[in-house]
Design a protein around this motif. Structure first.
Motif, short mmCIF file in Angstrom:
data_model
loop_
_atom_site.label_atom_id
_atom_site.label_comp_id
_atom_site.label_asym_id
_atom_site.label_seq_id
_atom_site.Cartn_x
_atom_site.Cartn_y
_atom_site.Cartn_z
N PRO A 1 -16.73 -18.55 -34.12
CA PRO A 1 -16.41 -18.10 -32.77
C PRO A 1 -17.08 -18.97 -31.72
N HIS A 2 -16.32 -19.36 -30.71
CA HIS A 2 -16.88 -20.19 -29.64
C HIS A 2 -16.91 -19.45 -28.30
N ALA A 3 -16.24 -18.29 -28.22
CA ALA A 3 -16.20 -17.53 -26.97
C ALA A 3 -15.87 -16.08 -27.31
N LEU A 4 -16.14 -15.21 -26.34
CA LEU A 4 -15.76 -13.80 -26.46
C LEU A 4 -14.43 -13.61 -25.75
N LEU B 1 -15.76 -5.78 -30.28
CA LEU B 1 -15.67 -7.08 -29.65
C LEU B 1 -14.57 -7.88 -30.33
N ALA B 2 -13.93 -8.74 -29.57
CA ALA B 2 -12.94 -9.67 -30.12
C ALA B 2 -13.39 -11.08 -29.78
N TRP B 3 -13.59 -11.90 -30.81
CA TRP B 3 -14.10 -13.25 -30.65
C TRP B 3 -12.97 -14.27 -30.75
N ARG B 4 -13.08 -15.37 -30.00
CA ARG B 4 -12.11 -16.46 -30.10
C ARG B 4 -12.59 -17.50 -31.11
N VAL B 5 -11.67 -17.93 -31.96
CA VAL B 5 -11.95 -19.00 -32.91
C VAL B 5 -10.82 -20.02 -32.83
N ALA B 6 -11.17 -21.30 -32.96
CA ALA B 6 -10.15 -22.34 -32.88
C ALA B 6 -9.27 -22.37 -34.11
N ASP B 7 -9.86 -22.10 -35.28
CA ASP B 7 -9.14 -22.18 -36.55
C ASP B 7 -9.40 -20.90 -37.34
N PRO B 8 -8.58 -19.85 -37.14
CA PRO B 8 -8.83 -18.58 -37.82
C PRO B 8 -8.87 -18.70 -39.34
N ALA B 9 -8.00 -19.51 -39.93
CA ALA B 9 -7.98 -19.63 -41.39
C ALA B 9 -9.29 -20.22 -41.90
N PHE C 1 -27.66 -15.57 -28.17
CA PHE C 1 -26.70 -16.56 -28.63
C PHE C 1 -25.78 -16.92 -27.46
N GLN C 2 -25.79 -18.17 -27.03
CA GLN C 2 -24.96 -18.59 -25.92
C GLN C 2 -23.61 -19.09 -26.42
N LEU C 3 -22.53 -18.57 -25.82
CA LEU C 3 -21.19 -19.03 -26.11
C LEU C 3 -20.60 -19.70 -24.88
N GLU C 4 -19.33 -20.10 -24.95
CA GLU C 4 -18.74 -20.82 -23.83
C GLU C 4 -18.65 -19.98 -22.57
N ASN C 5 -18.34 -18.69 -22.71
CA ASN C 5 -18.06 -17.88 -21.52
C ASN C 5 -19.02 -16.72 -21.32
N THR C 6 -19.90 -16.47 -22.27
CA THR C 6 -20.87 -15.38 -22.15
C THR C 6 -21.92 -15.58 -23.23
N ALA C 7 -22.75 -14.57 -23.44
CA ALA C 7 -23.78 -14.64 -24.48
C ALA C 7 -23.85 -13.30 -25.20
N LEU C 8 -24.41 -13.33 -26.40
CA LEU C 8 -24.76 -12.12 -27.13
C LEU C 8 -26.27 -12.05 -27.18
N ARG C 9 -26.83 -10.96 -26.67
CA ARG C 9 -28.29 -10.81 -26.62
C ARG C 9 -28.71 -9.64 -27.50
N ILE C 10 -29.50 -9.91 -28.52
CA ILE C 10 -29.92 -8.88 -29.48
C ILE C 10 -31.36 -8.47 -29.17
N THR C 11 -31.56 -7.16 -29.06
CA THR C 11 -32.88 -6.62 -28.73
C THR C 11 -33.21 -5.44 -29.64
N GLN C 12 -34.44 -4.96 -29.51
CA GLN C 12 -34.91 -3.82 -30.28
C GLN C 12 -34.24 -2.53 -29.80
N LEU D 1 -19.17 -12.07 -16.99
CA LEU D 1 -19.96 -11.29 -17.93
C LEU D 1 -21.07 -12.19 -18.45
N ASP D 2 -22.28 -11.98 -17.97
CA ASP D 2 -23.41 -12.82 -18.39
C ASP D 2 -23.68 -12.67 -19.88
N HIS D 3 -23.68 -11.42 -20.36
CA HIS D 3 -23.96 -11.19 -21.79
C HIS D 3 -23.48 -9.82 -22.23
N VAL D 4 -23.29 -9.71 -23.52
CA VAL D 4 -23.14 -8.43 -24.19
C VAL D 4 -24.46 -8.18 -24.91
N GLY D 5 -25.07 -7.04 -24.63
CA GLY D 5 -26.31 -6.69 -25.30
C GLY D 5 -26.04 -5.88 -26.55
#
Length: 235
Positions: free
Chosen positions: A110-113, A181-189, A36-47, A5-9
């Motif tokens: 979040p470091h990954a999706l 979307l569900a994001w991965r975080v190393a330290d949820p707290a 926004f580039q993450l470890e496994n994909t990106a989030l791309r925001i557009t008009q 998955l290259d990106h979520v738009g």
């Protein structure tokens, strides 16, 4: 074929405001190109228009050969997007696979999706599209009466496309839609505390449904919310 998955738009009426909000969420500087580039994909925001709309951009290698194969399977492209009717209402595109250097991960951001959730009224139709035509790897198909849902999990590179269907609802040929979307975080707290301090509406940290995971919900604060924040668990 499709390798990830290259990106979520995310198309929104006010991209600048969305980029600022997601920069706070992701703990990252605002990119000039809205990506926004993450470890496994990106989030791309557009008009976009008033209501936020998610889309998926799959990475293919080699691109031209993948295009020809998918066209033979009934998924013709108009530019870099498939016809909406062929993908049952979900905006899906195809781009060339390219290596991206991931940013340095922060424990409180979040470091990954982990996965994207698509709601469908016809799970068998979804299997035919995502598994049969797009060729994604169907890892799990389960019905859970306790949650009232059937869930299909398709592995796509380093993330997962989850298809969800209501067990109590009759089969419907209406459009599918991306619901979250569900994001991965190393330290949820730590992530929950940081986002709460920044003014985001977040839930308490709790045990996740997947064994060994810890989660909390981002109720609002960015276009496309709510979203799930998920601590790493067993694969």
């Amino acid at each position: 074929m499709i390798v990830g998955l290259d990106h979520v738009g995310l198309a929104v009426a006010d991209p600048a405001a969305a980029i600022h909000a997601y920069g706070l969420l992701l703990g990252a500087p605002a990119p000039d190109d809205g990506r926004f580039q993450l470890e496994n994909t990106a989030l791309r925001i557009t008009q976009g228009s008033d209501a936020p709309v998610f889309s998926l951009g799959f990475a293919a290698a080699p691109l031209d050969e993948t295009r020809r194969t998918l066209e033979r399977r009934g998924l013709g492209l108009d530019g870099d997007r498939f016809a909406a009717a062929a993908t049952h209402g979900v905006a899906i595109g195809l781009v060339a696979s390219a290596a991206a250097k991931p940013p340095r991960a922060r424990g409180d951001a979040p470091h990954a999706l982990d996965h994207v959730v698509i709601l469908t009224g016809d799970p068998e139709r979804a299997v035919a599209l995502y598994g049969g035509r797009l060729g994604l790897d169907l890892r799990l198909d389960r019905a859970n009466p306790q949650w009232g849902a059937r869930q299909l999990f398709f592995r796509c590179g380093g993330t997962v496309v989850e298809i969800a269907a209501d067990l109590k609802a009759p089969v419907s040929k209406g459009p599918d839609r991306i619901t979250g979307l569900a994001w991965r975080v190393a330290d949820p707290a730590a992530a929950q505390a940081r986002l709460a301090a920044a003014g985001f509406d977040v839930s308490e940290v709790r045990k996740g449904r997947k064994p060994g995971t810890t989660v909390f919900t981002l109720r609002s604060g960015v276009p496309g919310a709510p979203a799930l924040m998920l601590g790493a668990g067993p694969d």
